[in-house]
Motif scaffolding. Structure first.
Motif, short mmCIF file in Angstrom:
data_model
loop_
_atom_site.label_atom_id
_atom_site.label_comp_id
_atom_site.label_asym_id
_atom_site.label_seq_id
_atom_site.Cartn_x
_atom_site.Cartn_y
_atom_site.Cartn_z
N PHE A 77 0.74 -1.05 -0.08
CA PHE A 77 -0.12 -0.03 0.02
C PHE A 77 0.77 1.29 -0.01
O PHE A 77 1.92 1.27 0.76
CB PHE A 77 -0.92 0.05 1.27
N ASP A 81 -2.76 5.21 -0.76
CA ASP A 81 -3.83 4.20 -0.42
C ASP A 81 -4.45 4.48 1.08
O ASP A 81 -5.69 4.36 1.24
CB ASP A 81 -3.40 2.92 -0.78
N VAL A 82 -3.49 4.54 1.91
CA VAL A 82 -3.56 4.58 3.24
C VAL A 82 -4.52 5.80 3.53
O VAL A 82 -5.60 6.11 4.21
CB VAL A 82 -2.66 4.84 4.24
#
Lengths: 320, 156
Positions: A77, A81-82
């Motif tokens: 990730f 994305d986070v």
């Protein structure tokens, strides 16, 4: 003088007392250590044993795996994305809450209980499936599944629509601002190399009657005594053939020409003159009043090709 | 074109569909036409190609053939096989392709040797007199290898 002596004696007494105290403490400490050593040894042994036990139970392997998983998560990730995950977390939690409502869980548990007595469930064929739809509960379940499917489809459509709108926006923006590529180059203008130089037109494919027809005149590979031959050993120009040349060619093929040979050769030449196609063996059997067997007897090795070579014709086409 | 003089092909024909028999026959004939020694070993269903009563009734099977234009569901229906065989025979006639029987005659005339498999003969209860006269001999798989010594082997 006497008084001074008394003072010294008192001080000495004090020192002696302190010495005695120190000695006593030292002795006690030594005793303590002596007593503690076996206990410490025991404790260390127990700790080692305990750790070993933990290792055997797989705690450390588990921990190691956990680190690996964390690594994978981090690698898989990106921060972007986070960040997006952070935006969605509320929705995720809502979804989880909706899914973990007691009623929903009860349904799930009940449904999964089918797995426990899967052995008792009979396999279902196509007709069995139709029959099962008569059951009220199955009908209800089917309706729910259909509704779920409908909503999934609806959601998917919405997502597709949204991304399309985004694309449209981009296109509009591009139209308004103009693509960089379409703008005129600054400075000296020169023709683009790719524009205005169309690829050379491909030569039109020659019409071919059947498989392996040599298209057009064959290139000459060798010229012997003023006669040009193709790489296969056929005459390039069939009109250059004479009876005398035919005899020479037959000698080269190891064939001694008889009247029977000449009959076939002349039939082949006559056929070529009318059809412009070098006759193959099947054609020869039809035009020269000979059987396949005769042809192989007269020209034992590859009769079709040998006849064409001696008669000064191109290589015969076709598979027969 | 220079060719090695002692080339030889051994063709094994194990099926009797039109699409399976003709390649074997054509390849053998083309070999003879190119001056290559050739023989065909007919085994299993391939025996039909050299059987007097069967050679004129070779069919083509469209079922399970993904290249055929006919869906497999339809191709399995009764009559479809005959229909497909009829169509294929018609297009062969248009090309003036010899029939299977003619091809066998041509091959024998051209000096290609035709052999039948002994074991297959027993399995299908065929006698040597059931076969076409062009068949040279009934041989075993071992004999086949003796004959095929130095030959390129083609399985169709």
């Amino acid at each position: 003088m006497n008084k001074e002596f008394t003072t010294i004696t008192e001080r000495l007494d004090t020192v002696l007392e302190q010495l005695a105290y120190l000695t006593e403490r030292q002795r006690k400490q030594e005793e303590l250590i002596a007593e503690l050593t076996p206990i410490a040894k025991l404790a260390l042994g127990t700790a080692t044993e305990k750790l070993d036990q933990l290792d055997q139970q797989g705690y450390f392997a588990f921990g190691k795996e956990l680190v690996e998983v964390a690594k994978k998560v981090i690698e898989g990730f990106s921060p972007q994305d986070v960040h997006e995950l952070g935006d969605a977390v509320v929705q995720i939690l809502q979804a989880v809450r909706a899914m973990t409502q007691p009623a929903v869980l009860a349904v799930a548990a009940d449904a999964s209980s089918v797995m426990d007595d899967a052995a008792a469930v009979k396999p279902l064929g196509m007709f069995g499936m139709v029959r099962a739809t008569r059951d009220d509960d199955v009908q209800k379940g089917m309706a729910i599944m259909i509704e779920v499917l409908r909503r999934i489809g609806h959601g998917a459509n919405a997502v597709a629509e949204k991304s399309k709108q985004l694309e449209d926006k981009k296109a509009k923006l591009q139209l308004a601002l103009g693509s960089r590529k379409q703008k005129k180059p600054l400075g000296i203008e020169r023709k683009r190399l790719t524009a205005g130089t169309p690829a050379a037109p491909r030569p039109a494919p020659a019409a071919q009657a059947s498989c392996a027809v040599p298209a057009g005149p064959q290139p000459s590979a060798a010229v012997i005594d003023g006669i040009a031959y193709t790489a296969d050993g056929h005459l390039v120009d069939a009109t250059a053939w004479t009876r005398r040349l035919g005899e020479t060619l037959a000698q080269m093929q190891g064939v001694t020409l008889t009247d029977a040979h000449w009959a076939v050769l002349e039939a082949a030449r006559a056929d070529y003159e009318t059809t412009a196609v070098s006759p193959n063996i099947r054609r020869l059997t039809q035009i020269a009043n000979v059987t396949t067997k005769d042809l192989y007897a007269l020209f034992p090795k590859a009769p079709g090709r040998t006849i064409a070579k001696i008669a000064g014709l191109p290589k015969p086409a076709g598979c027969l | 074109m220079t060719q090695s003089t002692d080339r030889k092909v051994a063709i094994i024909c194990s099926k009797a569909g039109l699409d399976e028999a003709y390649p074997a026959l054509i390849l053998a004939n083309a070999a003879r036409q190119s001056g290559i020694e050739a023989f065909i070993f007919f085994t299993f269903w391939g025996l039909d190609v050299i059987t007097e009563k069967k050679v004129d009734h070779l069919h083509v099977n469209m079922a399970g053939n993904p290249a055929s234009p006919m869906p497999t569901m339809l191709a399995g229906l009764p009559g479809m096989e005959a229909f497909a065989a009829h169509r294929m025979k018609k297009s062969m006639e248009e090309l003036s392709l010899p029939s299977a029987r003619e091809m066998i005659e041509i091959l024998a005339d051209a000096g290609a040797e035709l052999y039948a498999c002994e074991l297959a003969m027993q399995m299908f209860k065929r006698k040597p007199e059931d076969l076409l006269p062009q068949v040279k001999e009934v041989i075993t798989a071992g004999d086949f290898y003796d004959l095929a010594d130095g030959a390129q082997i083609i399985f169709t």
